[in-house]
Every structure is written in C-alpha cells, then in structure tokens.
Design an enzyme around this catalytic site. Structure first.
Site, PDB file in Angstrom:
ATOM      1  N   THR A 169       0.854  -1.191   0.000  1.00 36.49           N
ATOM      2  CA  THR A 169       0.000   0.000   0.000  1.00 36.49           C
ATOM      3  C   THR A 169       0.887   1.238   0.000  1.00 36.49           C
ATOM      4  O   THR A 169       1.888   1.303   0.719  1.00 36.49           O
ATOM      5  CB  THR A 169      -0.950   0.024   1.213  1.00 36.49           C
ATOM      6  OG1 THR A 169      -1.894  -1.049   1.074  1.00 36.49           O
ATOM      7  CG2 THR A 169      -1.715   1.352   1.297  1.00 36.49           C
ATOM      8  N   PHE A 171       1.144   5.168   0.751  1.00 36.23           N
ATOM      9  CA  PHE A 171       0.562   6.257   1.519  1.00 36.23           C
ATOM     10  C   PHE A 171       1.182   7.568   1.051  1.00 36.23           C
ATOM     11  O   PHE A 171       2.315   7.588   0.555  1.00 36.23           O
ATOM     12  CB  PHE A 171       0.848   6.075   3.012  1.00 36.23           C
ATOM     13  CG  PHE A 171       0.258   4.828   3.606  1.00 36.23           C
ATOM     14  CD1 PHE A 171       0.914   3.613   3.508  1.00 36.23           C
ATOM     15  CD2 PHE A 171      -0.975   4.860   4.244  1.00 36.23           C
ATOM     16  CE1 PHE A 171       0.368   2.445   4.045  1.00 36.23           C
ATOM     17  CE2 PHE A 171      -1.530   3.708   4.793  1.00 36.23           C
ATOM     18  CZ  PHE A 171      -0.861   2.499   4.687  1.00 36.23           C
TER      19      PHE A 171
HETATM   20  O1  LIG Z   1      -7.487   0.350   8.151  1.00 35.46           O
HETATM   21  C1  LIG Z   1      -6.239   0.459   8.176  1.00 35.46           C
HETATM   22  O2  LIG Z   1      -5.471  -0.195   8.904  1.00 35.46           O
HETATM   23  C2  LIG Z   1      -5.657   1.427   7.259  1.00 35.46           C
HETATM   24  O3  LIG Z   1      -4.586   1.898   7.526  1.00 35.46           O
HETATM   25  C3  LIG Z   1      -6.373   1.735   5.945  1.00 35.46           C
HETATM   26  C4  LIG Z   1      -5.857   0.877   4.793  1.00 35.46           C
HETATM   27  C5  LIG Z   1      -6.413   1.461   3.469  1.00 35.46           C
HETATM   28  O4  LIG Z   1      -7.397   2.210   3.496  1.00 35.46           O
HETATM   29  O5  LIG Z   1      -5.839   1.121   2.419  1.00 35.46           O
HETATM   30  C6  LIG Z   1      -4.398   0.916   4.681  1.00 35.46           C
HETATM   31  C7  LIG Z   1      -3.649  -0.149   4.260  1.00 35.46           C
HETATM   32  C8  LIG Z   1      -4.311  -1.372   3.764  1.00 35.46           C
HETATM   33  O6  LIG Z   1      -4.339  -1.323   2.375  1.00 35.46           O
HETATM   34  C9  LIG Z   1      -5.653  -1.537   4.337  1.00 35.46           C
HETATM   35  C10 LIG Z   1      -6.347  -0.483   4.869  1.00 35.46           C
END
Ligand SMILES: O=C(O)C(=O)C[C@]1(C(=O)O)C=C[C@@H](O)C=C1
Length: 274
Positions: A169, A171
């Site tokens: 992911t 950010f």
């Molecule tokens: O809910 C979490 O733990 C988050 O940080 C959000 C979140 C997202 O929205 O993408 C972040 C990383 C992962 O892909 C899953 C969820």
C-alpha cells in the site's frame, strides 16, 4: 521539534505504521476527510493517508478529496508491505467464525479468503476499529495488523490472508506546502480534458514522452460531471521546478480546463530498488 501527524486510527492501523516513519507525535482520526481537514485547519503539521494498493488499486476517497475539496500538497510518499492477519477473541476456533469485520480495502484485498471461509463481511472505518468492534462479539473476527492483536488482546487465527503477496500500500504525506528539490523526485498532478476527442489524452501524455519523462502512474476517476467525463491523475519522475517539467506543466495548463499540481516529493526507496 517533532511534527504532529494525523493518521487513520485508532492505534493499530497500517496507516499508523506508515505515520510512525515520520514522527512519534501521532493523532488518530476516524476518516480520511477528518485528516485532510486537520491539516487544512492547522490542527496538525501533516497527515498520512492511503492512496493506492497493489491488489485493490486506488483509494477513491483520497483522490476525490484532493481533486475536488482540498488544496493541499503531497510532501512525501511511503510504501508499506501489508500482511493481513485474521484476529479473533481468545479461545475461539476458526470453524466457529461467521462474520468478518475490516476496512473495505482490507476486505477487498482478502476477498478470496473470505469467500473460502464463507464469512459474512462488514465494513468498518479502519482495520483497528474492526479489532475493537469484535471484542466479546460471538462468531466475529477482524482483518488487521499484528499490533492490533496485541493492543486489543486478540488471537491470531490466520496469517497473511491477502489474495496476493507481496501486497503493498502506498501512503502519501499531506501538508500545506510540498517538498523542495531533492534530486530524485516524483510529481503528481491531475487534469481534465477540454473535450472528448480522438488523441486528446494522447497529446497530453505525448508531452512527457517527447521530453523523455517517465510516467509512474496514470489513473482516471469520474469527474462527477456525468458518465464518460474523467479526471486523470498522473505521477511522473522529476520535480515541478525542473526546467523541462515546468515547460510540460505550462503546456498542460494551457491545453486543459482544469489542472492541479498535487506536489513534488522524494521517490520512496521501494521504487528506487525495483
Ligand atoms: O485500516 C487500516 O489499517 C488502514 O490503515 C487503511 C488501509 C487502506 O485504506 O488502504 C491501509 C492499508 C491497507 O491497504 C488496508 C487499509
């Protein structure tokens, strides 16, 4: 003085893990819009929000808010390896589980596992919120982080349950101003096209090809102006203040009805090692 960073909470989320790379002074918020609001109103120095995932693709809320609602800058990107754990109350066996709770992105990234287990899926504001919700709830489990298991005293009943590995992911760090030139940067912009005609998008993308500038991402999102009308998000290598980039950006501004520079920022190490 350490920056105060807003992140998607509560404690134990993947966004918290990303935010910890910046500072130890973290404040949890319940949603992406609350984070952007806190940055805009100066309640925090910066905010960390997810923008895309390698399985599920774009985080629409982040893209739409940056396009339509907020004039904020991307100051940095953070790429995180995401392993999803299945968390349950102590002593509960896998076969007793009926309902799974988690953030929609996590539910989507673990879709095959959820189907195979025959679990009913429920969306929550974050993975750690899901961990708190299932406490004491019969038949319930959550998809979340190792840290959430420790924080909320839950058992890990399955590991790395995402549909594909590696699962990454990306950010972004949101601030009021973007980053000065560092020598290995990326820039993110968005734009709409004046009209829907053959070659319209090609002409814009051709500006980068002609200048030998590498595009690292292209995404289209509904413009909310009607079916078939899109906003295009582009990431590319280079800083907006570099001469060749500034010439391209002026060209795009002259040829499109709406263009926004979301920021120039250092490329995350993950991209450099690819
Ligand atoms: O809910 C979490 O733990 C988050 O940080 C959000 C979140 C997202 O929205 O993408 C972040 C990383 C992962 O892909 C899953 C969820």
């Amino acid at each position: 003085m350490l920056d105060v960073i807003a992140y998607l909470g509560p404690e134990g989320t993947f966004t918290e893990e990303a935010a910890h790379r910046l500072s130890k002074k973290l404040i949890p918020f319940d949603s992406i819009i609350d984070i952007l609001d806190a940055v805009k109103n100066g309640k925090v120095d910066k905010g960390v929000v997810p923008i895309e995932n390698s399985i599920e693709g774009p985080v629409g809320a982040t893209l739409d808010l940056l396009a339509h609602e907020y004039d904020l800058c991307i100051e940095r990107e953070i790429v995180l390896k995401v392993d999803h754990y299945l968390l349950a109350n102590k002593g509960v066996r896998l076969e007793e589980l009926t309902d799974v709770y988690s953030h929609p992105q996590s539910l989507a990234q673990c879709h095959k596992f959820i189907e195979k287990m025959g679990l009913r899926a429920h969306s929550t504001s974050s993975t750690a919120a899901a961990a708190k919700i299932i406490k004491g709830k019969s038949g319930a489990c959550a998809i979340g982080t190792l840290r959430a298991a420790r924080l909320y005293d839950l058992e890990i009943v399955a590991e790395a349950i995402q549909d594909y590995t590696p699962n990454m992911t990306r950010f972004i760090v949101i601030a009021l101003h973007d980053h000065e030139f560092t020598g290995s940067d990326k820039t993110s912009i968005l734009f709409t096209l004046a009209e829907d005609r053959p070659g319209g998008l090609y002409e814009i993308l051709g500006l980068f090809a002609y200048a030998n500038v590498n595009l690292t991402k292209i995404e289209s999102r509904p413009s909310k102006m009607g079916l078939g009308r899109y906003i295009f998000f582009l990431d590319f290598e280079g800083h907006r203040k570099e001469k060749n980039i500034s010439i391209i950006l002026k060209e795009i501004k002259d040829r499109t009805p709406f263009m926004k520079i979301l920021g120039s920022y250092p490329m995350d190490e993950w991209y450099k090692k690819r």
